[in-house]
Design a protein around this motif. Structure first.
Motif, PDB file in Angstrom:
ATOM      1  N   LEU A  20      56.618  45.587  34.067  1.00 13.12           N
ATOM      2  CA  LEU A  20      57.378  46.039  32.901  1.00 13.12           C
ATOM      3  C   LEU A  20      58.121  44.890  32.238  1.00 13.12           C
ATOM      4  O   LEU A  20      58.126  44.761  31.010  1.00 13.12           O
ATOM      5  CB  LEU A  20      58.347  47.157  33.303  1.00 13.12           C
ATOM      6  CG  LEU A  20      57.709  48.470  33.733  1.00 13.12           C
ATOM      7  CD1 LEU A  20      58.755  49.414  34.317  1.00 13.12           C
ATOM      8  CD2 LEU A  20      56.979  49.122  32.570  1.00 13.12           C
ATOM      9  N   ALA A  21      58.749  44.041  33.048  1.00 13.59           N
ATOM     10  CA  ALA A  21      59.481  42.890  32.504  1.00 13.59           C
ATOM     11  C   ALA A  21      58.522  41.931  31.811  1.00 13.59           C
ATOM     12  O   ALA A  21      58.807  41.446  30.704  1.00 13.59           O
ATOM     13  CB  ALA A  21      60.237  42.171  33.619  1.00 13.59           C
ATOM     14  N   ALA A  22      57.388  41.670  32.424  1.00 13.93           N
ATOM     15  CA  ALA A  22      56.415  40.751  31.831  1.00 13.93           C
ATOM     16  C   ALA A  22      55.845  41.322  30.537  1.00 13.93           C
ATOM     17  O   ALA A  22      55.651  40.591  29.566  1.00 13.93           O
ATOM     18  CB  ALA A  22      55.289  40.457  32.819  1.00 13.93           C
ATOM     19  N   GLN A  23      55.599  42.610  30.510  1.00 15.23           N
ATOM     20  CA  GLN A  23      55.069  43.232  29.301  1.00 15.23           C
ATOM     21  C   GLN A  23      56.072  43.078  28.155  1.00 15.23           C
ATOM     22  O   GLN A  23      55.699  42.700  27.043  1.00 15.23           O
ATOM     23  CB  GLN A  23      54.763  44.702  29.562  1.00 15.23           C
ATOM     24  CG  GLN A  23      54.038  45.387  28.425  1.00 15.23           C
ATOM     25  CD  GLN A  23      53.579  46.788  28.819  1.00 15.23           C
ATOM     26  OE1 GLN A  23      54.035  47.362  29.805  1.00 15.23           O
ATOM     27  NE2 GLN A  23      52.673  47.331  28.054  1.00 15.23           N
ATOM     28  N   GLU A  24      57.325  43.342  28.429  1.00 17.71           N
ATOM     29  CA  GLU A  24      58.351  43.245  27.394  1.00 17.71           C
ATOM     30  C   GLU A  24      58.591  41.794  26.966  1.00 17.71           C
ATOM     31  O   GLU A  24      58.619  41.487  25.778  1.00 17.71           O
ATOM     32  CB  GLU A  24      59.659  43.848  27.905  1.00 17.71           C
ATOM     33  CG  GLU A  24      60.775  43.786  26.877  1.00 17.71           C
ATOM     34  CD  GLU A  24      62.064  44.401  27.376  1.00 17.71           C
ATOM     35  OE1 GLU A  24      63.119  43.922  26.943  1.00 17.71           O
ATOM     36  OE2 GLU A  24      62.022  45.332  28.194  1.00 17.71           O
ATOM     37  N   LEU A  25      58.764  40.903  27.933  1.00 18.77           N
ATOM     38  CA  LEU A  25      59.090  39.519  27.599  1.00 18.77           C
ATOM     39  C   LEU A  25      57.926  38.765  26.961  1.00 18.77           C
ATOM     40  O   LEU A  25      58.149  37.930  26.083  1.00 18.77           O
ATOM     41  CB  LEU A  25      59.601  38.776  28.836  1.00 18.77           C
ATOM     42  CG  LEU A  25      60.964  39.235  29.343  1.00 18.77           C
ATOM     43  CD1 LEU A  25      61.352  38.488  30.611  1.00 18.77           C
ATOM     44  CD2 LEU A  25      62.038  39.056  28.275  1.00 18.77           C
ATOM     45  N   THR A  26      56.711  39.034  27.386  1.00 16.51           N
ATOM     46  CA  THR A  26      55.593  38.356  26.738  1.00 16.51           C
ATOM     47  C   THR A  26      55.396  38.877  25.318  1.00 16.51           C
ATOM     48  O   THR A  26      54.949  38.142  24.446  1.00 16.51           O
ATOM     49  CB  THR A  26      54.279  38.477  27.533  1.00 16.51           C
ATOM     50  OG1 THR A  26      53.970  39.849  27.743  1.00 16.51           O
ATOM     51  CG2 THR A  26      54.369  37.742  28.860  1.00 16.51           C
ATOM     52  N   VAL A  63      49.135  42.252  33.246  1.00 14.81           N
ATOM     53  CA  VAL A  63      49.763  42.846  32.058  1.00 14.81           C
ATOM     54  C   VAL A  63      48.713  43.027  30.962  1.00 14.81           C
ATOM     55  O   VAL A  63      48.659  44.071  30.304  1.00 14.81           O
ATOM     56  CB  VAL A  63      50.937  41.974  31.553  1.00 14.81           C
ATOM     57  CG1 VAL A  63      51.379  42.382  30.160  1.00 14.81           C
ATOM     58  CG2 VAL A  63      52.107  42.078  32.519  1.00 14.81           C
ATOM     59  N   LEU A  64      47.862  42.034  30.775  1.00 12.74           N
ATOM     60  CA  LEU A  64      46.811  42.132  29.752  1.00 12.74           C
ATOM     61  C   LEU A  64      45.795  43.216  30.089  1.00 12.74           C
ATOM     62  O   LEU A  64      45.358  43.968  29.217  1.00 12.74           O
ATOM     63  CB  LEU A  64      46.116  40.780  29.579  1.00 12.74           C
ATOM     64  CG  LEU A  64      46.982  39.684  28.967  1.00 12.74           C
ATOM     65  CD1 LEU A  64      46.264  38.343  29.011  1.00 12.74           C
ATOM     66  CD2 LEU A  64      47.382  40.041  27.545  1.00 12.74           C
ATOM     67  N   ALA A  69      43.779  48.635  28.911  1.00 13.81           N
ATOM     68  CA  ALA A  69      43.457  49.993  29.373  1.00 13.81           C
ATOM     69  C   ALA A  69      44.234  51.035  28.580  1.00 13.81           C
ATOM     70  O   ALA A  69      43.677  52.084  28.204  1.00 13.81           O
ATOM     71  CB  ALA A  69      43.749  50.128  30.870  1.00 13.81           C
ATOM     72  N   GLU A  70      45.507  50.758  28.302  1.00 10.85           N
ATOM     73  CA  GLU A  70      46.312  51.698  27.498  1.00 10.85           C
ATOM     74  C   GLU A  70      45.771  51.803  26.088  1.00 10.85           C
ATOM     75  O   GLU A  70      45.709  52.893  25.520  1.00 10.85           O
ATOM     76  CB  GLU A  70      47.775  51.235  27.475  1.00 10.85           C
ATOM     77  CG  GLU A  70      48.483  51.428  28.803  1.00 10.85           C
ATOM     78  CD  GLU A  70      49.874  50.815  28.810  1.00 10.85           C
ATOM     79  OE1 GLU A  70      50.309  50.229  27.792  1.00 10.85           O
ATOM     80  OE2 GLU A  70      50.542  50.930  29.855  1.00 10.85           O
TER      81      GLU A  70
END
Length: 74
Positions: A20-26, A63-64, A69-70
């Motif tokens: 979650l943190a990586a998704q938001e920060l990236t 994350v990618l 997938a989403e």
């Protein structure tokens, strides 16, 4: 004891918090975001990053994969 169980169930584990943190920060800072910023945002120790993903590259790759997938599910 029920409160502890409910709290533990509601709070994601270190792997999910890292994702979650990586998704938001990236998204906001790009893939150049530092490891320390990721760890701080996720509230996890450096060891968790390496145990779950082998390092930052593995985390970003996951994350990618998750984002793809989403997007495909929509």
């Amino acid at each position: 004891m029920t409160t502890t169980t409910a709290t533990a169930a509601a709070k994601p584990g270190p792997r999910e918090r890292l994702l979650l943190a990586a998704q938001e920060l990236t998204y906001t800072q790009g893939v150049g975001v530092g490891v320390d910023a990721l760890l701080k945002a996720a509230g996890v120790a450096r060891r968790s990053l390496y145990e779950h993903f082998g390092g930052k590259d593995g985390l970003i790759a996951e994350v990618l994969r998750r984002s793809t997938a989403e997007d495909e599910a929509d």
